[in-house]
Design a protein around this motif. Sequence first.
Motif, PDB file in Angstrom:
ATOM      1  N   ASN A 101       9.655  65.633  37.006  1.00  0.00           N
ATOM      2  CA  ASN A 101       9.947  66.010  35.617  1.00  0.00           C
ATOM      3  C   ASN A 101       8.731  66.640  34.953  1.00  0.00           C
ATOM      4  O   ASN A 101       8.854  67.593  34.179  1.00  0.00           O
ATOM      5  N   ALA A 102       7.563  66.087  35.250  1.00  0.00           N
ATOM      6  CA  ALA A 102       6.335  66.635  34.679  1.00  0.00           C
ATOM      7  C   ALA A 102       5.990  67.990  35.270  1.00  0.00           C
ATOM      8  O   ALA A 102       5.114  68.680  34.762  1.00  0.00           O
ATOM      9  N   ASN A 103       6.686  68.366  36.335  1.00  0.00           N
ATOM     10  CA  ASN A 103       6.439  69.650  36.987  1.00  0.00           C
ATOM     11  C   ASN A 103       7.541  70.663  36.695  1.00  0.00           C
ATOM     12  O   ASN A 103       7.694  71.651  37.407  1.00  0.00           O
ATOM     13  N   GLY A 104       8.333  70.402  35.644  1.00  0.00           N
ATOM     14  CA  GLY A 104       9.340  71.367  35.232  1.00  0.00           C
ATOM     15  C   GLY A 104      10.741  71.074  35.712  1.00  0.00           C
ATOM     16  O   GLY A 104      11.662  71.831  35.420  1.00  0.00           O
ATOM     17  N   TRP A 105      10.941  69.992  36.466  1.00  0.00           N
ATOM     18  CA  TRP A 105      12.272  69.629  36.936  1.00  0.00           C
ATOM     19  C   TRP A 105      13.018  68.867  35.843  1.00  0.00           C
ATOM     20  O   TRP A 105      12.411  68.298  34.936  1.00  0.00           O
ATOM     21  N   ALA A 106      14.356  68.866  35.965  1.00  0.00           N
ATOM     22  CA  ALA A 106      15.192  67.992  35.138  1.00  0.00           C
ATOM     23  C   ALA A 106      15.876  67.032  36.102  1.00  0.00           C
ATOM     24  O   ALA A 106      17.010  67.248  36.530  1.00  0.00           O
ATOM     25  N   VAL A 107      15.142  65.980  36.497  1.00  0.00           N
ATOM     26  CA  VAL A 107      15.663  65.006  37.451  1.00  0.00           C
ATOM     27  C   VAL A 107      16.603  64.065  36.710  1.00  0.00           C
ATOM     28  O   VAL A 107      16.239  63.475  35.690  1.00  0.00           O
ATOM     29  N   ASN A 108      17.792  63.909  37.245  1.00  0.00           N
ATOM     30  CA  ASN A 108      18.870  63.196  36.567  1.00  0.00           C
ATOM     31  C   ASN A 108      19.066  61.785  37.089  1.00  0.00           C
ATOM     32  O   ASN A 108      19.868  61.033  36.548  1.00  0.00           O
ATOM     33  N   ALA A 109      18.356  61.411  38.157  1.00  0.00           N
ATOM     34  CA  ALA A 109      18.541  60.101  38.782  1.00  0.00           C
ATOM     35  C   ALA A 109      17.195  59.537  39.198  1.00  0.00           C
ATOM     36  O   ALA A 109      16.189  60.261  39.267  1.00  0.00           O
ATOM     37  N   VAL A 110      17.186  58.254  39.475  1.00  0.00           N
ATOM     38  CA  VAL A 110      15.968  57.589  39.927  1.00  0.00           C
ATOM     39  C   VAL A 110      15.661  58.027  41.355  1.00  0.00           C
ATOM     40  O   VAL A 110      16.552  58.094  42.207  1.00  0.00           O
ATOM     41  N   VAL A 111      14.397  58.341  41.609  1.00  0.00           N
ATOM     42  CA  VAL A 111      13.959  58.705  42.964  1.00  0.00           C
ATOM     43  C   VAL A 111      13.048  57.582  43.446  1.00  0.00           C
ATOM     44  O   VAL A 111      11.812  57.682  43.404  1.00  0.00           O
ATOM     45  N   LEU A 112      13.666  56.494  43.893  1.00  0.00           N
ATOM     46  CA  LEU A 112      12.912  55.299  44.257  1.00  0.00           C
ATOM     47  C   LEU A 112      12.095  55.518  45.528  1.00  0.00           C
ATOM     48  O   LEU A 112      12.540  56.172  46.474  1.00  0.00           O
ATOM     49  N   VAL A 113      10.890  54.960  45.520  1.00  0.00           N
ATOM     50  CA  VAL A 113      10.025  54.952  46.699  1.00  0.00           C
ATOM     51  C   VAL A 113       9.658  53.493  46.944  1.00  0.00           C
ATOM     52  O   VAL A 113       8.616  53.005  46.491  1.00  0.00           O
ATOM     53  N   ASN A 114      10.561  52.763  47.631  1.00  0.00           N
ATOM     54  CA  ASN A 114      10.298  51.349  47.887  1.00  0.00           C
ATOM     55  C   ASN A 114       9.268  51.190  48.993  1.00  0.00           C
ATOM     56  O   ASN A 114       8.786  52.166  49.574  1.00  0.00           O
ATOM     57  N   VAL A 115       8.931  49.943  49.309  1.00  0.00           N
ATOM     58  CA  VAL A 115       7.854  49.687  50.259  1.00  0.00           C
ATOM     59  C   VAL A 115       8.158  50.245  51.646  1.00  0.00           C
ATOM     60  O   VAL A 115       7.322  50.943  52.239  1.00  0.00           O
ATOM     61  N   PRO A 116       9.345  49.973  52.237  1.00  0.00           N
ATOM     62  CA  PRO A 116       9.607  50.529  53.579  1.00  0.00           C
ATOM     63  C   PRO A 116       9.554  52.053  53.601  1.00  0.00           C
ATOM     64  O   PRO A 116       9.009  52.646  54.535  1.00  0.00           O
ATOM     65  N   PHE A 117      10.139  52.694  52.593  1.00  0.00           N
ATOM     66  CA  PHE A 117      10.110  54.147  52.555  1.00  0.00           C
ATOM     67  C   PHE A 117       8.701  54.655  52.293  1.00  0.00           C
ATOM     68  O   PHE A 117       8.255  55.644  52.875  1.00  0.00           O
ATOM     69  N   GLY A 118       7.976  53.971  51.428  1.00  0.00           N
ATOM     70  CA  GLY A 118       6.611  54.385  51.132  1.00  0.00           C
ATOM     71  C   GLY A 118       5.704  54.336  52.349  1.00  0.00           C
ATOM     72  O   GLY A 118       4.797  55.157  52.489  1.00  0.00           O
ATOM     73  N   GLN A 119       5.963  53.393  53.253  1.00  0.00           N
ATOM     74  CA  GLN A 119       5.135  53.292  54.458  1.00  0.00           C
ATOM     75  C   GLN A 119       5.291  54.504  55.361  1.00  0.00           C
ATOM     76  O   GLN A 119       4.422  54.792  56.185  1.00  0.00           O
ATOM     77  N   THR A 120       6.391  55.243  55.216  1.00  0.00           N
ATOM     78  CA  THR A 120       6.595  56.451  56.022  1.00  0.00           C
ATOM     79  C   THR A 120       5.956  57.679  55.386  1.00  0.00           C
ATOM     80  O   THR A 120       5.859  58.719  56.038  1.00  0.00           O
ATOM     81  N   LEU A 121       5.536  57.564  54.148  1.00  0.00           N
ATOM     82  CA  LEU A 121       5.003  58.721  53.431  1.00  0.00           C
ATOM     83  C   LEU A 121       3.489  58.838  53.526  1.00  0.00           C
ATOM     84  O   LEU A 121       2.934  59.893  53.220  1.00  0.00           O
ATOM     85  N   THR A 122       2.815  57.755  53.903  1.00  0.00           N
ATOM     86  CA  THR A 122       1.364  57.782  54.064  1.00  0.00           C
ATOM     87  C   THR A 122       1.009  57.080  55.359  1.00  0.00           C
ATOM     88  O   THR A 122       1.376  55.908  55.552  1.00  0.00           O
ATOM     89  N   SER A 123       0.344  57.766  56.247  1.00  0.00           N
ATOM     90  CA  SER A 123      -0.078  57.169  57.517  1.00  0.00           C
ATOM     91  C   SER A 123      -1.569  56.878  57.465  1.00  0.00           C
ATOM     92  O   SER A 123      -2.361  57.710  57.020  1.00  0.00           O
ATOM     93  N   VAL A 124      -1.928  55.659  57.913  1.00  0.00           N
ATOM     94  CA  VAL A 124      -3.319  55.203  57.894  1.00  0.00           C
ATOM     95  C   VAL A 124      -3.846  55.178  59.319  1.00  0.00           C
ATOM     96  O   VAL A 124      -3.104  54.889  60.272  1.00  0.00           O
ATOM     97  N   VAL A 125      -5.121  55.500  59.476  1.00  0.00           N
ATOM     98  CA  VAL A 125      -5.717  55.546  60.802  1.00  0.00           C
ATOM     99  C   VAL A 125      -5.660  54.165  61.465  1.00  0.00           C
ATOM    100  O   VAL A 125      -5.817  53.135  60.811  1.00  0.00           O
ATOM    101  N   LYS A 126      -5.397  54.155  62.771  1.00  0.00           N
ATOM    102  CA  LYS A 126      -5.383  52.920  63.559  1.00  0.00           C
ATOM    103  C   LYS A 126      -6.194  53.155  64.826  1.00  0.00           C
ATOM    104  O   LYS A 126      -5.887  54.043  65.609  1.00  0.00           O
ATOM    105  N   TYR A 127      -7.237  52.314  65.015  1.00  0.00           N
ATOM    106  CA  TYR A 127      -8.100  52.441  66.181  1.00  0.00           C
ATOM    107  C   TYR A 127      -7.741  51.371  67.212  1.00  0.00           C
ATOM    108  O   TYR A 127      -7.327  50.259  66.859  1.00  0.00           O
ATOM    109  N   PRO A 128      -7.917  51.671  68.480  1.00  0.00           N
ATOM    110  CA  PRO A 128      -7.734  50.634  69.507  1.00  0.00           C
ATOM    111  C   PRO A 128      -8.909  49.662  69.497  1.00  0.00           C
ATOM    112  O   PRO A 128      -9.966  49.943  68.909  1.00  0.00           O
ATOM    113  N   VAL A 129      -8.724  48.517  70.121  1.00  0.00           N
ATOM    114  CA  VAL A 129      -9.794  47.514  70.208  1.00  0.00           C
ATOM    115  C   VAL A 129     -10.880  48.025  71.145  1.00  0.00           C
ATOM    116  O   VAL A 129     -10.603  48.397  72.293  1.00  0.00           O
TER     117      VAL A 129
END
Length: 740
Positions: A645-673
Amino acid sequence: MGKILKKKGYGWKYCSLGGVTRVVLSSGEDIAHLRELDQKKWTVLSCPVDGLEFDPETLAALDADGDGKIKVREVVDAAEWVTSALRDKDLLLKGEDSIELGAFDDRTPVGQLLKESAAHILRNLGKDKTAIALEDTADSAAIFAGTALNGDGVITVATAAGSGLGEMIPKIVGAVGGKQDRSGEEGVDAEKIEAFYEACTGYSEWMGEAEARRKEIFPFGEATAEAAELCDRLGAKIDDYFMRCRLIGFDEACSGAVDVSAEKIAAISDKNLSECAEQIAEYPLARPSADGLLNLDAINPAWRELFAKFRKIAIEPLYKGAVALSEDQWNELNGSLAPYRTWKSEARGLEVEPLGIKEVNAILAAGKKQTLLDLAAKDLELKEQSEAIDDVRRFLLLYRDLYAFLRNYVTFFDLYDPTPGVRSMFEAGDLYIDQRCCSLCVKLNGLGSQDNMASLSGMFLIYCTCTAKNRGETMDIVAAMTEGNPRNLRTGKNAIFYDRKGEVWDAVVTRIVENPISIRQAFWSPYRKIGEFISSLVNKAASEKENKVLETAQEKVTTISVNPETSKSVKSTFDIAKFAGIFAALGMAIGYIGGFLTTLGKAVNAAPLWVTLLWIAIIMLVVSAPSCVLAWMKLRKRNFGPVLNANGWAVNAVVLVNVPFGQTLTSVVKYPVVKSPDPYSTRVPLWKKMLSTFLLLLVAAFVVLYFTENLGFLGIERHPEILEKVVEEMTAPLDSTAIQ
């Protein structure tokens, strides 16, 4: 997607997507009936054309009114138009860029027209095939090349050649300009034809009037135009001369004032007079005299050449052999040009003047105007069919992209789609920062205000300015961080951004909107804040101590340097009594801590092991529970809609980003032992380990004693004497005298 529900009416299907109920578009019929879908159920009501990862030409085809925003009605109109031309509407779901001609529904006007136009395109291109592709419509000039009539109302040399009028097109274009034909050639339309013949008529009448009054209008024959021009250029100077003569006739005493003074000439006499023509030209045309005659042989040198032409063209024909010109003669000469000036001011049709009056009259006599207009009108009769050729490209764009657009407009299926490579049209790329990759990034287009709306999303947002110096481009993005620890993030931190095309941008963090990222981060947040608080206190105390020592040293150095005599008697400031008091205080503190830990150890030993572990768990839960609860409340309501909305859209519904979905949107580095030893690893000093253990036990003791005293459980009530001892040790005041 969850269980699909059926509703009354058309028979829309619904599903739960991202924690919100949304309509399902699973068939071409669904697309054809979009007008029947209540707008309150659309995810988006309007979106900007700029800043999207979508074909700009398709977006322009959807933006019917060209205002830079795609609204629901425009989407509905486009959907109905496309589906009305198809026999099998489900073909839209394939997203192909070519279509068989037989797939057009020639039972509808739209389908029939598009089918005929598509076949016309293939014929014009010389392609013998039964399907038309988007690439076939890319070059409109190639499609219409060599076509005589193409519906734009513009006729070219090729169009007019069949009527024997080909030679007229260049003449019209040269006189009044032309218009580009669909074939790419320059031609003329009805408006240009009318303008050309109107100019020819006006010019012919204007020149005819001059022919009828030739002697009056052209007193100097063919040289009249030049005579009038010279008269205009010299007129002011000649009038000035005769006025000076009249002043001398009025009073001879002023003759010196109106003539050229010797002082003016003397002022420039030391210069190269050939370079002073402009200054000399300001002097009178000739030396004025009381007789009021202009001596034609004594003209100001700066005007002599121009006046000589005027004398030859205008004066000599009227006053043959004259050596002087009177004011009355000048007025007569100038007045003889008045009819010419009037006639010139009434000029018409000068656009065709380069053709010459003979050619213009010949064109008018030929009478081909109506033939040209009829040819243009005949071409314009094919406008609908020709525009349908343009519509074929628009149809193919929507045929390929409409379903994908609807997945990002009516619903946000592409945002929540777990299929690799599928991304929503507002996702701009990937931001790599602080050992993680944020994939939910949006390009800012400046259409809205991020200050107020974005903070309502409840998301951790990173604003960056991205620069590609090799391409000279700059853009701003906002990235949502949904996983990891934000400890090292700060304004000014550098990062790398990869756009959807794989281009690399240098990114710099310009702003951070902080919100909880995960429950895990919220759990450890209190300890991190306590650690930062203690660290700040230690740093502050150390800094103050260092400053105090430096001030004391500076005072002593200053005292010694000012009074050298007293420096010999300066003694050590070491005071054994003061240090004894300090050591006594430290000893009492250590003894107090040791006694407390001994008493606490007895209390712990008096309880079973599982009770001790339970104490630790309760302590950590009490400390972290408030942060975790607040984080959980925010995480379950994270909504990316305000960012759009702040970028000029007229969003008419909630765009939820819950925890399971949010985990797919940001990947964190993982090193082996890593088992190999690090020769440069940092070893924690023993005193730091002891201090950390002491602080942890101290916090645990307070919490345990609170629960045992107030709730009376965990078995410690079986040893009340130990509890009393612990409380006594904790509440016993220190000996202030010893500390002093």
